[in-house]
Write a protein that holds these residues in place. Structure first.
Motif, mmCIF file in Angstrom:
data_model
loop_
_atom_site.group_PDB
_atom_site.id
_atom_site.type_symbol
_atom_site.label_atom_id
_atom_site.label_comp_id
_atom_site.label_asym_id
_atom_site.label_seq_id
_atom_site.Cartn_x
_atom_site.Cartn_y
_atom_site.Cartn_z
ATOM 1 N N GLU A 1 0.828 -1.211 0.000
ATOM 2 C CA GLU A 1 0.000 0.000 0.000
ATOM 3 C C GLU A 1 0.862 1.260 0.000
ATOM 4 O OE1 GLU A 1 -3.224 2.512 -0.064
ATOM 5 O OE2 GLU A 1 -3.270 0.347 -0.310
ATOM 6 N N ALA A 2 1.925 1.283 0.788
ATOM 7 C CA ALA A 2 2.784 2.471 0.864
ATOM 8 C C ALA A 2 3.438 2.773 -0.484
ATOM 9 C CB ALA A 2 3.853 2.275 1.936
ATOM 10 N N VAL A 3 3.826 1.736 -1.217
ATOM 11 C CA VAL A 3 4.419 1.926 -2.548
ATOM 12 C C VAL A 3 3.368 2.477 -3.506
ATOM 13 C CG1 VAL A 3 5.469 0.751 -4.523
ATOM 14 C CG2 VAL A 3 6.193 0.186 -2.200
ATOM 15 N N TYR A 4 2.162 1.912 -3.450
ATOM 16 C CA TYR A 4 1.070 2.410 -4.280
ATOM 17 C C TYR A 4 0.833 3.897 -4.016
ATOM 18 C CZ TYR A 4 -3.604 3.323 -5.962
ATOM 19 O OH TYR A 4 -4.675 3.881 -6.592
ATOM 20 N N GLN A 5 0.780 4.269 -2.744
ATOM 21 C CA GLN A 5 0.558 5.679 -2.399
ATOM 22 C C GLN A 5 1.677 6.560 -2.938
ATOM 23 O OE1 GLN A 5 -2.164 6.960 -1.015
ATOM 24 N NE2 GLN A 5 -3.057 4.920 -0.955
ATOM 25 N N GLU A 6 2.908 6.119 -2.795
ATOM 26 C CA GLU A 6 4.039 6.918 -3.282
ATOM 27 C C GLU A 6 3.995 7.088 -4.795
ATOM 28 O OE1 GLU A 6 8.911 7.044 -3.058
ATOM 29 O OE2 GLU A 6 7.808 5.654 -1.776
ATOM 30 N N LEU A 7 3.635 6.042 -5.505
ATOM 31 C CA LEU A 7 3.589 6.114 -6.968
ATOM 32 C C LEU A 7 2.419 6.946 -7.485
ATOM 33 C CD1 LEU A 7 4.453 2.425 -7.867
ATOM 34 C CD2 LEU A 7 5.893 4.438 -8.239
ATOM 35 N N THR A 8 1.332 6.980 -6.751
ATOM 36 C CA THR A 8 0.150 7.692 -7.249
ATOM 37 C C THR A 8 0.017 9.104 -6.695
ATOM 38 O OG1 THR A 8 -1.236 6.703 -5.528
ATOM 39 C CG2 THR A 8 -1.173 5.592 -7.674
ATOM 40 N N GLU A 9 0.674 9.398 -5.587
ATOM 41 C CA GLU A 9 0.530 10.710 -4.978
ATOM 42 C C GLU A 9 1.662 11.663 -5.314
ATOM 43 O OE1 GLU A 9 0.003 10.140 -0.825
ATOM 44 O OE2 GLU A 9 -2.049 9.423 -1.060
ATOM 45 N N ASN A 10 2.738 11.164 -5.868
ATOM 46 C CA ASN A 10 3.821 12.093 -6.155
ATOM 47 C C ASN A 10 4.237 11.986 -7.612
ATOM 48 O OD1 ASN A 10 6.565 11.155 -6.659
ATOM 49 N ND2 ASN A 10 6.700 10.390 -4.586
ATOM 50 N N LYS A 11 5.024 12.920 -8.039
ATOM 51 C CA LYS A 11 5.361 13.019 -9.460
ATOM 52 C C LYS A 11 6.236 11.887 -9.964
ATOM 53 C CE LYS A 11 4.767 17.918 -9.419
ATOM 54 N NZ LYS A 11 4.971 19.131 -10.076
ATOM 55 N N SER A 12 6.779 11.074 -9.070
ATOM 56 C CA SER A 12 7.615 9.960 -9.516
ATOM 57 C C SER A 12 6.818 8.962 -10.346
ATOM 58 C CB SER A 12 8.254 9.249 -8.320
ATOM 59 O OG SER A 12 7.260 8.678 -7.497
ATOM 60 N N GLY A 13 5.503 8.927 -10.138
ATOM 61 C CA GLY A 13 4.644 8.059 -10.928
ATOM 62 C C GLY A 13 4.426 8.596 -12.325
ATOM 63 N N GLY A 14 4.857 9.813 -12.570
ATOM 64 C CA GLY A 14 4.809 10.390 -13.903
ATOM 65 C C GLY A 14 3.405 10.627 -14.431
ATOM 66 N N GLY A 15 2.384 10.490 -13.593
ATOM 67 C CA GLY A 15 1.030 10.683 -14.045
ATOM 68 C C GLY A 15 0.547 9.574 -14.973
#
Length: 62
Positions: A33-47
């Motif tokens: 869950e923490a990885v999912y949150q990091e990827l979807t809430e910050n720009k590192s997920g690239g949108g």
């Protein structure tokens, strides 16, 4: 084989344009869950989150 990934390898493969390697090597890759949150809430997920299956927290091929 069950594979669980942290954020760093996912972001690194995204930046290199090789995210599909996770699927080719391991099939389904689960993320906490923490990885999912990091990827979807910050720009590192690239949108670009079409590869992320939010319901099951899996990485799937685009």
């Amino acid at each position: 084989m069950i594979v669980v990934s942290d954020t760093t390898p996912i972001i690194s493969l995204m930046k290199a344009g090789r995210l599909e390697l996770l699927h080719k090597l391991f099939g389904t890759v689960y993320i906490p869950e923490a990885v999912y949150q990091e990827l979807t809430e910050n720009k590192s997920g690239g949108g670009n989150q079409r590869w992320l299956n939010a319901r099951k927290h899996q990485i799937s091929p685009p």
